[in-house]
Scaffold this active site. Structure first.
Site, PDB file in Angstrom:
ATOM      1  N   GLN A  68       0.839  -1.211   0.000  1.00 37.19           N
ATOM      2  CA  GLN A  68       0.000   0.000   0.000  1.00 37.19           C
ATOM      3  C   GLN A  68       0.869   1.254   0.000  1.00 37.19           C
ATOM      4  OE1 GLN A  68      -3.803  -0.034   2.366  1.00 37.19           O
ATOM      5  NE2 GLN A  68      -2.680  -1.589   3.484  1.00 37.19           N
ATOM      6  N   LEU A  69       1.946   1.171   0.767  1.00 37.65           N
ATOM      7  CA  LEU A  69       2.832   2.335   0.936  1.00 37.65           C
ATOM      8  C   LEU A  69       3.443   2.772  -0.400  1.00 37.65           C
ATOM      9  CD1 LEU A  69       3.618   3.888   3.445  1.00 37.65           C
ATOM     10  CD2 LEU A  69       5.526   2.310   3.785  1.00 37.65           C
ATOM     11  N   ARG A 118      -4.226   8.456   4.656  1.00 35.00           N
ATOM     12  CA  ARG A 118      -3.936   7.265   5.450  1.00 35.00           C
ATOM     13  C   ARG A 118      -4.219   7.402   6.941  1.00 35.00           C
ATOM     14  NH1 ARG A 118      -3.873   3.289   1.594  1.00 35.00           N
ATOM     15  NH2 ARG A 118      -2.366   3.783  -0.041  1.00 35.00           N
ATOM     16  N   GLN A 127      14.069  -3.577   2.434  1.00 37.55           N
ATOM     17  CA  GLN A 127      14.801  -4.824   2.614  1.00 37.55           C
ATOM     18  C   GLN A 127      14.394  -5.794   1.507  1.00 37.55           C
ATOM     19  OE1 GLN A 127      13.759  -6.068   6.590  1.00 37.55           O
ATOM     20  NE2 GLN A 127      15.598  -5.140   7.458  1.00 37.55           N
TER      21      GLN A 127
END
Lengths: 198, 138
Positions: A46-47, A138, A58
């Site tokens: 989503q980000l 958000r 990562q």
């Protein structure tokens, strides 16, 4: 989950250099870099839809996933339902992943069996104006619980660092004074205003 | 045309190093940040390996310049790159901002007096990356 503001361009320096421009006009020139840690891959999907931001995440191509059972995010609704099926599937995924790695399958392919619940961490950088938009969407009651919790944690960090810029930030109902969600409104605008009032 | 770097993300190169290590390390980004802030030698070593990395490791920063330029000169830059943001301050003064990737890519594409001065403005804030861009720009 943890969000920490690692660095930002100080408003005071920009104000001085610009001859006194207000915080809102300077927003596009302000940069904020956050360490976002131990969120689920579902949340990071989503980000990254906020594509004006920059991300360094990562990589499961390079990092071997060990002890998956301890490195997953379990949604509260699943926990409330007992979580047995969730735990069972995570256990199976963990076993399958390890078997594939042991057979010499590259990590970049073995990771295909990992669930969306797997934890990840990343660096995220946004300019001030885009960050306002991010909070507008958000922090909203309609946002999914994990990214909303993340946005709240980021907003707290941003307010602590630059209250003059971010005291006005929060869900769009807080920023605009009305709810822009139309028929999808949560109907709890006053609750949101009380929660985000600086 | 005059360009002065007036503000930037603190410890720019440490942040580039954090970004480079985040993708391949199991350590948390905030832990890497703490470790690297305390070890400038390591920052230099990591950032020195920049050429093998993706360009996005140069995006975790914001640099702000005060630019003195005519409207035509400023418009030329705006048309050349959409990754530098301008705000007019009146007369020939502009506030301009962007990140290291915007500078590196712009300088590698176009060699002008403006891009030379832009790159030179990084000398103190990001010495390793300044040298890297200078090498790339030939």
């Amino acid at each position: 989950m943890k969000a920490r503001l690692l660095a930002h361009t100080p408003l005071a320096l920009l104000r001085e250099a610009s001859g006194g421009l207000d915080a809102e006009s300077l927003q596009p020139h302000l940069g904020y870099t956050f360490a976002v840690e131990r969120i689920s891959r579902a949340c990071s999907h989503q980000l990254v839809r906020h594509r004006v931001a920059s991300f360094s995440q990562q990589s499961q191509r390079y990092i071997t996933v060990k002890r998956l059972q301890e490195r997953v995010v379990m949604p509260p609704s699943v926990e409330k339902a007992g979580g047995a099926e969730f735990k069972e599937l995570v256990g199976e995924a963990s076993e399958a992943y390890q078997l594939l790695v042991d057979k010499g399958v590259p990590k970049e392919d073995a990771r295909f069996v990992l669930p969306n619940a797997a934890e990840t961490s990343l660096l995220m950088t946004m300019d001030g104006r885009s960050l306002f938009h991010f909070f507008g969407l958000r922090c909203c009651n309609r946002a999914q619980w994990e990214i909303r919790a993340l946005a709240d944690a980021m907003l707290k960090e941003a307010r602590d660092a630059e209250p003059e810029v971010f005291d006005a930030a929060g869900p769009y109902c807080y920023q605009l004074g009305y709810c822009p969600e139309g028929r999808f409104t949560c109907g709890r605008m006053q609750e949101a205003l009380d929660r985000y009032r600086a | 045309m005059r360009i002065e770097l007036v503000a930037h993300t603190p410890d720019v190169e440490a942040m580039v190093a954090v970004s480079m290590l985040t993708t391949t390390s199991g350590a948390q980004p905030s832990t890497l940040h703490e470790r690297l802030l305390a070890n400038p030698v390591k920052v230099g070593e990591v950032v020195g390996r920049l050429e093998v990395q993706h360009g996005n490791v140069l995006e975790h920063n914001r640099l702000v310049w005060l630019v003195e330029a005519t409207r035509d000169e400023a418009l030329d830059v705006m048309l050349d790159t959409r990754f530098l943001t301008f705000t007019g301050l009146g007369g020939d003064r502009w506030l301009m901002s962007g990140n290291l990737r915007a500078v590196a890519e712009y300088a590698s594409r176009k060699e002008t007096e403006f891009t030379r001065r832009l790159v030179d403005s990084l000398r103190e804030a990001a010495p390793t990356i300044h040298a890297f861009i200078r090498r790339g720009a030939g």
